[in-house]
Motif scaffolding. Structure first.
Motif, PDB file in Angstrom:
ATOM      1  N   ASN A   1      88.728 -80.442 -69.144  1.00  0.00           N
ATOM      2  CA  ASN A   1      88.660 -79.987 -70.527  1.00  0.00           C
ATOM      3  C   ASN A   1      89.247 -81.113 -71.393  1.00  0.00           C
ATOM      4  N   GLY A   2      88.424 -82.135 -71.582  1.00  0.00           N
ATOM      5  CA  GLY A   2      88.909 -83.395 -72.155  1.00  0.00           C
ATOM      6  C   GLY A   2      89.603 -84.186 -71.049  1.00  0.00           C
ATOM      7  N   SER A   3      89.718 -85.496 -71.238  1.00  0.00           N
ATOM      8  CA  SER A   3      90.434 -86.251 -70.200  1.00  0.00           C
ATOM      9  C   SER A   3      91.932 -85.965 -70.270  1.00  0.00           C
ATOM     10  N   ASP A   4      92.397 -85.396 -71.390  1.00  0.00           N
ATOM     11  CA  ASP A   4      93.790 -84.942 -71.481  1.00  0.00           C
ATOM     12  C   ASP A   4      94.136 -84.030 -70.305  1.00  0.00           C
ATOM     13  N   GLU A   5      93.238 -83.113 -70.010  1.00  0.00           N
ATOM     14  CA  GLU A   5      93.502 -82.171 -68.917  1.00  0.00           C
ATOM     15  C   GLU A   5      93.578 -82.906 -67.577  1.00  0.00           C
ATOM     16  N   LEU A   6      92.728 -83.919 -67.421  1.00  0.00           N
ATOM     17  CA  LEU A   6      92.724 -84.674 -66.156  1.00  0.00           C
ATOM     18  C   LEU A   6      93.999 -85.508 -66.013  1.00  0.00           C
ATOM     19  N   ILE A   7      94.480 -86.041 -67.135  1.00  0.00           N
ATOM     20  CA  ILE A   7      95.740 -86.804 -67.112  1.00  0.00           C
ATOM     21  C   ILE A   7      96.882 -85.887 -66.672  1.00  0.00           C
ATOM     22  N   GLN A   8      96.883 -84.681 -67.234  1.00  0.00           N
ATOM     23  CA  GLN A   8      97.936 -83.740 -66.881  1.00  0.00           C
ATOM     24  C   GLN A   8      97.824 -83.306 -65.411  1.00  0.00           C
ATOM     25  N   LEU A   9      96.589 -83.054 -64.989  1.00  0.00           N
ATOM     26  CA  LEU A   9      96.353 -82.645 -63.602  1.00  0.00           C
ATOM     27  C   LEU A   9      96.833 -83.724 -62.624  1.00  0.00           C
ATOM     28  N   LEU A  10      96.486 -84.973 -62.909  1.00  0.00           N
ATOM     29  CA  LEU A  10      96.900 -86.071 -62.020  1.00  0.00           C
ATOM     30  C   LEU A  10      98.424 -86.197 -61.993  1.00  0.00           C
ATOM     31  N   THR A  11      99.041 -86.026 -63.154  1.00  0.00           N
ATOM     32  CA  THR A  11     100.502 -86.134 -63.215  1.00  0.00           C
ATOM     33  C   THR A  11     101.153 -85.034 -62.372  1.00  0.00           C
ATOM     34  N   ILE A  12     100.544 -83.857 -62.381  1.00  0.00           N
ATOM     35  CA  ILE A  12     101.085 -82.744 -61.589  1.00  0.00           C
ATOM     36  C   ILE A  12     100.923 -82.994 -60.091  1.00  0.00           C
ATOM     37  N   ILE A  13      99.731 -83.446 -59.691  1.00  0.00           N
ATOM     38  CA  ILE A  13      99.411 -83.375 -58.257  1.00  0.00           C
ATOM     39  C   ILE A  13      99.718 -84.633 -57.454  1.00  0.00           C
ATOM     40  N   ILE A  14      99.745 -85.807 -58.092  1.00  0.00           N
ATOM     41  CA  ILE A  14      99.874 -87.031 -57.286  1.00  0.00           C
ATOM     42  C   ILE A  14     101.323 -87.249 -56.839  1.00  0.00           C
ATOM     43  N   GLY A  15     101.524 -87.280 -55.562  1.00  0.00           N
ATOM     44  CA  GLY A  15     102.847 -87.553 -54.994  1.00  0.00           C
ATOM     45  C   GLY A  15     103.818 -86.406 -55.178  1.00  0.00           C
ATOM     46  N   ASN A  16     104.995 -86.552 -54.602  1.00  0.00           N
ATOM     47  CA  ASN A  16     106.015 -85.514 -54.745  1.00  0.00           C
ATOM     48  C   ASN A  16     106.584 -85.532 -56.156  1.00  0.00           C
ATOM     49  N   PRO A  17     107.079 -84.356 -56.622  1.00  0.00           N
ATOM     50  CA  PRO A  17     107.576 -84.264 -58.003  1.00  0.00           C
ATOM     51  C   PRO A  17     108.736 -85.211 -58.296  1.00  0.00           C
ATOM     52  N   ASP A  18     109.455 -85.685 -57.279  1.00  0.00           N
ATOM     53  CA  ASP A  18     110.591 -86.574 -57.565  1.00  0.00           C
ATOM     54  C   ASP A  18     110.180 -88.040 -57.684  1.00  0.00           C
ATOM     55  N   LYS A  19     108.887 -88.322 -57.531  1.00  0.00           N
ATOM     56  CA  LYS A  19     108.432 -89.722 -57.597  1.00  0.00           C
ATOM     57  C   LYS A  19     107.970 -90.071 -59.014  1.00  0.00           C
ATOM     58  N   PRO A  20     108.395 -91.233 -59.531  1.00  0.00           N
ATOM     59  CA  PRO A  20     108.092 -91.559 -60.932  1.00  0.00           C
ATOM     60  C   PRO A  20     106.653 -92.000 -61.228  1.00  0.00           C
ATOM     61  N   VAL A  21     106.352 -91.959 -62.525  1.00  0.00           N
ATOM     62  CA  VAL A  21     105.064 -92.384 -63.070  1.00  0.00           C
ATOM     63  C   VAL A  21     105.294 -93.654 -63.876  1.00  0.00           C
ATOM     64  N   MET A  22     104.459 -94.673 -63.708  1.00  0.00           N
ATOM     65  CA  MET A  22     104.623 -95.900 -64.506  1.00  0.00           C
ATOM     66  C   MET A  22     103.451 -96.096 -65.476  1.00  0.00           C
ATOM     67  N   TYR A  23     103.772 -96.636 -66.628  1.00  0.00           N
ATOM     68  CA  TYR A  23     102.729 -96.989 -67.599  1.00  0.00           C
ATOM     69  C   TYR A  23     103.331 -97.972 -68.611  1.00  0.00           C
ATOM     70  N   PRO A  24     102.487 -98.844 -69.165  1.00  0.00           N
ATOM     71  CA  PRO A  24     103.023 -99.791 -70.140  1.00  0.00           C
ATOM     72  C   PRO A  24     103.223 -99.124 -71.500  1.00  0.00           C
ATOM     73  N   VAL A  25     104.053 -99.697 -72.325  1.00  0.00           N
ATOM     74  CA  VAL A  25     104.170 -99.237 -73.716  1.00  0.00           C
ATOM     75  C   VAL A  25     104.012-100.430 -74.658  1.00  0.00           C
TER      76      VAL A  25
END
Ligand code: PMP
Length: 347
Positions: free
Chosen positions: A79-103
């Motif tokens: 439902n938009g790629s927003d939903e896919l971004i959220q889904l990937l953030t939820i499911i990839i790896g264990n919850p204690d593992k960080p997410v990286m992205y540039p700013v």
């Protein structure tokens, strides 16, 4: 107590002030032609509204697969790629593992990580808004499980160095290449990479090419990767109207989209050249359907443009974006008015 975790949470900010000329959300400025709307109208009239839609969106997937030259099994729809971004953030790896992205980048990566409660590794782009090997190296030392790269990047407009994105994927991080703006770019995409690797996926969206209103995002991946992600997708996330409209526009309307994208690219070139000649305005290169400018007082110019009926996106709230405004490429006449008004205001 139930919402304590969100006490300092910053929601995704949108720019909604009503204005005569809207250049704030990187939409396609052109509506669909009447003949295509008539076709859609006829099909929407015949939807059985009391029924759930097809949970697999199979007919729509077949059309999208053909649109991208892949198989339906390579796709996960959102439902938009927003939903896919959220889904990937939820499911990839264990919850204690960080997410990286540039700013600076698209704020949804940060918003999604905060919602899920995942740790964030934010690392700065260099002065040309490009990825740097050094900063990526430092980020990787913190052992992220997931990386987001918007390329072309929002809000900066430039594409990232392919080799550095691959470098991250080669270190075993699950790498998401968000190609929301790729239709406006002449640079090579990551599609074949996504179809061949187990830890790299590509995101696309219909929002920038004329269908922001129906909310349709696409994840492209190797079949077994797509299958795993699809398992956890909400079952009816693609509405009946979206399935019907998407199918029609992405088959019968393909030429329309292509022509509109060409006009937007032409207009971008014109805008970049005119903006570069205005004193007091710094303009950055763009592979997207928007341009980023830096001025002396971004907040003031943003306000004064609204007074003149023109809405652009004020980026000053994002890190490294002080006095920067993001301007979507509009219709030719809208861009002309914007340039004229801007010249007047920065004088
Ligand atoms: N990714 C990027 C880089 C974006 O700029 C946007 C929209 N602003 C999105 C994803 C979200 O697009 P959608 O409308 O498909 O949710």
């Amino acid at each position: 107590m139930f919402f304590d975790r969100f006490k300092n949470f910053k929601s995704y900010k949108t720019e909604t002030t009503p204005c005569r000329i809207k250049l704030s959300s990187n939409e396609n400025p052109f509506d669909l032609p009447q003949w295509l709307k008539d076709r859609i109208g006829e099909a929407v009239k015949n939807i059985p509204f009391q029924r759930y839609p097809d949970p697999t969106s199979m007919e729509l997937k077949e059309v999208i697969a053909d649109f991208y030259g892949v198989k339906p099994e390579n796709l996960v729809l959102g439902n938009g790629s927003d939903e896919l971004i959220q889904l990937l953030t939820i499911i990839i790896g264990n919850p204690d593992k960080p997410v990286m992205y540039p700013v600076p980048t698209f704020p949804m990566y940060q918003v999604s990580a905060d919602i899920v409660g995942k740790k964030k590794i934010e690392f700065p782009l260099d002065k040309n808004f490009q990825l740097s090997r050094e900063k990526i190296g430092e980020a990787l030392e913190k052992k992220p499980v997931l990386a987001f790269f918007a390329s072309p990047n929002n809000p900066t407009g430039n594409s990232f160095d392919r080799a550095l994105i691959k470098y991250v994927a080669d270190r075993g991080v699950f790498t998401v290449v968000d190609e929301a703006y790729i239709d406006f770019s002449d640079k090579e995409d990551f599609l074949s990479e996504a179809l061949n690797r187990k830890n790299l996926v590509v995101l696309r969206t219909m929002s920038k090419i004329g269908l922001a209103g129906i909310r349709l995002g696409v994840l492209l991946a190797k079949e077994d990767v797509a299958k795993e992600i699809d398992k956890v997708r909400p079952p009816f996330n693609i509405t009946y109207p979206t399935q019907v409209i998407g199918r029609i526009v992405l088959s019968d309307g393909r030429q329309v989209i292509k022509e509109q994208v060409e006009i937007i690219k032409r207009e971008r070139k014109k805008m970049l050249s005119e903006l570069s000649r205005i004193e007091g305005v710094q303009v950055f290169p763009s592979d997207a359907n928007f341009v980023l400018i830096k001025v002396n007082d971004g907040n003031d110019l943003h306000k004064r443009l609204i007074e003149k009926g023109i809405l652009v996106r004020n980026m000053s709230h994002l890190p490294y974006m002080e006095n920067c405004l993001r301007v979507s490429v509009g219709k030719p006449e809208e861009n002309e008015i914007f340039i004229e008004v801007l010249k007047e205001l920065v004088k």
